[in-house]
Design a protein around this motif. Structure first.
Motif, PDB file in Angstrom:
ATOM      1  N   LEU A   1       0.737  -0.831   0.168  1.00 65.39           N
ATOM      2  CA  LEU A   1      -0.343   0.030  -0.150  1.00 65.39           C
ATOM      3  C   LEU A   1       0.656   1.102  -0.187  1.00 65.39           C
ATOM      4  N   ILE A   2       0.537   1.822  -1.084  1.00 59.91           N
ATOM      5  CA  ILE A   2       1.490   2.791  -1.606  1.00 59.91           C
ATOM      6  C   ILE A   2       0.853   4.074  -1.039  1.00 59.91           C
ATOM      7  N   LEU A   3       0.985   5.417   0.260  1.00 62.14           N
ATOM      8  CA  LEU A   3       0.115   6.105   0.877  1.00 62.14           C
ATOM      9  C   LEU A   3       1.121   7.208   0.261  1.00 62.14           C
ATOM     10  N   VAL A   4       0.279   8.344  -0.913  1.00 55.12           N
ATOM     11  CA  VAL A   4      -0.101   9.299  -1.688  1.00 55.12           C
ATOM     12  C   VAL A   4       0.455  11.365  -0.595  1.00 55.12           C
TER      13      VAL A   4
ATOM     14  N   PHE B   1      -8.850   8.152  -3.050  1.00 57.65           N
ATOM     15  CA  PHE B   1      -8.431   9.285  -2.151  1.00 57.65           C
ATOM     16  C   PHE B   1      -8.660   9.088  -1.059  1.00 57.65           C
ATOM     17  N   THR B   2      -7.910   9.392  -0.081  1.00 57.60           N
ATOM     18  CA  THR B   2      -8.388   9.310   0.905  1.00 57.60           C
ATOM     19  C   THR B   2      -7.789  10.916   1.674  1.00 57.60           C
ATOM     20  N   SER B   3      -8.594  10.819   2.643  1.00 56.05           N
ATOM     21  CA  SER B   3      -8.705  11.913   4.561  1.00 56.05           C
ATOM     22  C   SER B   3      -7.972  11.664   5.153  1.00 56.05           C
ATOM     23  N   GLY B   4      -7.447  12.426   5.793  1.00 52.35           N
ATOM     24  CA  GLY B   4      -6.144  12.629   6.824  1.00 52.35           C
ATOM     25  C   GLY B   4      -5.070  12.084   6.093  1.00 52.35           C
ATOM     26  N   GLY B   5      -4.127  12.034   7.109  1.00 45.22           N
ATOM     27  CA  GLY B   5      -2.441  12.365   6.528  1.00 45.22           C
ATOM     28  C   GLY B   5      -2.513  12.159   4.638  1.00 45.22           C
ATOM     29  N   PHE B   6      -2.968  11.432   4.212  1.00 44.31           N
ATOM     30  CA  PHE B   6      -1.802  11.318   2.962  1.00 44.31           C
ATOM     31  C   PHE B   6      -3.700  11.589   2.173  1.00 44.31           C
ATOM     32  N   ASP B   7      -3.299  12.216   0.318  1.00 40.18           N
ATOM     33  CA  ASP B   7      -4.653  12.156  -0.184  1.00 40.18           C
ATOM     34  C   ASP B   7      -4.166  10.889  -1.196  1.00 40.18           C
ATOM     35  N   MET B   8      -3.904  10.213  -0.863  1.00 38.87           N
ATOM     36  CA  MET B   8      -4.593   8.620  -1.814  1.00 38.87           C
ATOM     37  C   MET B   8      -3.814   8.073  -1.455  1.00 38.87           C
ATOM     38  N   VAL B   9      -4.484   6.661  -1.614  1.00 40.06           N
ATOM     39  CA  VAL B   9      -3.492   5.121  -1.168  1.00 40.06           C
ATOM     40  C   VAL B   9      -3.616   4.435  -2.421  1.00 40.06           C
ATOM     41  N   ALA B  10      -2.377   3.764  -3.310  1.00 40.36           N
ATOM     42  CA  ALA B  10      -2.622   2.909  -3.895  1.00 40.36           C
ATOM     43  C   ALA B  10      -2.437   1.589  -3.666  1.00 40.36           C
ATOM     44  N   LEU B  11      -2.844   0.298  -4.074  1.00 41.20           N
ATOM     45  CA  LEU B  11      -2.508  -0.673  -4.337  1.00 41.20           C
ATOM     46  C   LEU B  11      -1.466  -1.201  -4.707  1.00 41.20           C
ATOM     47  N   VAL B  12      -0.715  -1.598  -4.966  1.00 39.52           N
ATOM     48  CA  VAL B  12       0.556  -2.226  -6.293  1.00 39.52           C
ATOM     49  C   VAL B  12       0.756  -3.759  -6.290  1.00 39.52           C
ATOM     50  N   ARG B  13       1.179  -4.409  -6.575  1.00 44.14           N
ATOM     51  CA  ARG B  13       1.523  -5.752  -7.028  1.00 44.14           C
ATOM     52  C   ARG B  13       1.909  -6.215  -8.152  1.00 44.14           C
TER      53      ARG B  13
ATOM     54  N   GLY C   1       9.708  10.071  -9.354  1.00 52.17           N
ATOM     55  CA  GLY C   1       9.432  10.883 -10.468  1.00 52.17           C
ATOM     56  C   GLY C   1       8.110  11.767 -10.639  1.00 52.17           C
ATOM     57  N   ALA C   2       7.200  11.374 -10.674  1.00 52.50           N
ATOM     58  CA  ALA C   2       5.625  11.407 -10.763  1.00 52.50           C
ATOM     59  C   ALA C   2       6.181  13.494 -10.949  1.00 52.50           C
ATOM     60  N   THR C   3       4.602  13.469 -12.076  1.00 59.63           N
ATOM     61  CA  THR C   3       5.037  15.219 -11.685  1.00 59.63           C
ATOM     62  C   THR C   3       4.546  16.259 -10.368  1.00 59.63           C
ATOM     63  N   HIS C   4       3.615  15.378  -9.894  1.00 55.29           N
ATOM     64  CA  HIS C   4       2.552  16.279  -8.762  1.00 55.29           C
ATOM     65  C   HIS C   4       2.925  15.374  -7.562  1.00 55.29           C
ATOM     66  N   VAL C   5       4.037  13.716  -7.560  1.00 54.66           N
ATOM     67  CA  VAL C   5       3.255  13.657  -6.205  1.00 54.66           C
ATOM     68  C   VAL C   5       4.745  14.539  -5.409  1.00 54.66           C
ATOM     69  N   ARG C   6       4.289  14.661  -3.839  1.00 51.70           N
ATOM     70  CA  ARG C   6       5.255  15.668  -2.748  1.00 51.70           C
ATOM     71  C   ARG C   6       5.686  14.488  -2.197  1.00 51.70           C
ATOM     72  N   SER C   7       5.130  13.241  -1.486  1.00 50.25           N
ATOM     73  CA  SER C   7       5.803  12.749  -0.728  1.00 50.25           C
ATOM     74  C   SER C   7       5.168  10.917  -0.965  1.00 50.25           C
ATOM     75  N   THR C   8       5.697   9.963  -0.262  1.00 49.08           N
ATOM     76  CA  THR C   8       5.306   9.002  -0.350  1.00 49.08           C
ATOM     77  C   THR C   8       5.527   8.723   0.710  1.00 49.08           C
ATOM     78  N   GLN C   9       4.565   7.027   1.247  1.00 45.77           N
ATOM     79  CA  GLN C   9       5.366   6.134   2.753  1.00 45.77           C
ATOM     80  C   GLN C   9       4.914   4.585   2.052  1.00 45.77           C
ATOM     81  N   THR C  10       5.557   3.984   2.214  1.00 43.19           N
ATOM     82  CA  THR C  10       4.973   2.591   1.551  1.00 43.19           C
ATOM     83  C   THR C  10       5.137   1.746   2.390  1.00 43.19           C
ATOM     84  N   VAL C  11       3.939   0.589   2.665  1.00 48.14           N
ATOM     85  CA  VAL C  11       3.335  -0.053   3.963  1.00 48.14           C
ATOM     86  C   VAL C  11       3.534  -1.727   2.610  1.00 48.14           C
ATOM     87  N   PHE C  12       4.148  -2.200   3.562  1.00 48.33           N
ATOM     88  CA  PHE C  12       3.790  -4.130   2.866  1.00 48.33           C
ATOM     89  C   PHE C  12       3.650  -4.294   3.625  1.00 48.33           C
TER      90      PHE C  12
END
Length: 161
Positions: free
Chosen positions: A81-84, A109-121, A138-149
């Motif tokens: 899960l990548i929080l973006v 799109f989410t509320s709280g500390g992150f704007d989005m969550v992506a499930l990546v496989r 490298g994405a143009t509009h991404v400010r920060s991420t957090q990755t959770v396995f």
């Protein structure tokens, strides 16, 4: 007067009586049921089952039929899960950009500390590293991420009210 898109998502046009709920529940359990078998399980005539199924599909209550696949068995055994956080005024562009990343199965799109969550496989940790460090950062509009396995996961069918 036409409904707003938001209202259309929250209020189904088709009343969900016991027959409709039975049809939905049976198809969630086994989306490959024939209409004859569906009618038998729900306790209605074949004509009623056809008509109800057609109406549920036309009204967008049933949006499609799909196969459930074990991601690990098709070579995508690493899940995260990548929080973006994205640039706020560019959320639509960020969404469109993130949807095209390799391995993205789900994006919300989410509320709280992150704007989005992506499930990546992806097939490997190396592939995840490339998605996160090369593509996502490298994405143009991404400010920060957090990755959770994802270490283990269970799925439940959507309950039918």
């Amino acid at each position: 007067m036409p409904r707003s898109p938001r209202a259309a998502r929250t209020v189904p046009a088709t009343a969900l009586d016991d027959v409709n709920r039975g049809i939905i529940a049976a198809l969630v359990e086994d989306g490959r049921l024939s209409v004859n078998e569906l009618a038998s399980r729900v306790g209605v005539s074949r004509a009623t089952a056809y008509a109800r199924l057609d109406r549920l599909r036309a009204d967008g209550v049933i949006t499609g039929f799909t196969a459930s696949v074990d991601p690990a068995k098709v070579g995508h055994g690493v899940a995260a899960l990548i929080l973006v956080n994205v640039e706020q005024n560019e959320w639509r562009a960020a969404r469109d950009e993130l949807l095209h990343l390799p391995g993205v199965e789900y994006l919300a799109f989410t509320s709280g500390g992150f704007d989005m969550v992506a499930l990546v496989r992806v097939p490997s940790i190396d592939a995840l590293r490339d998605v996160v460090l090369d593509r996502l950062h490298g994405a143009t509009h991404v400010r920060s991420t957090q990755t959770v396995f994802v270490l283990d996961e269970q799925r439940r069918a959507v309950p039918v009210p």
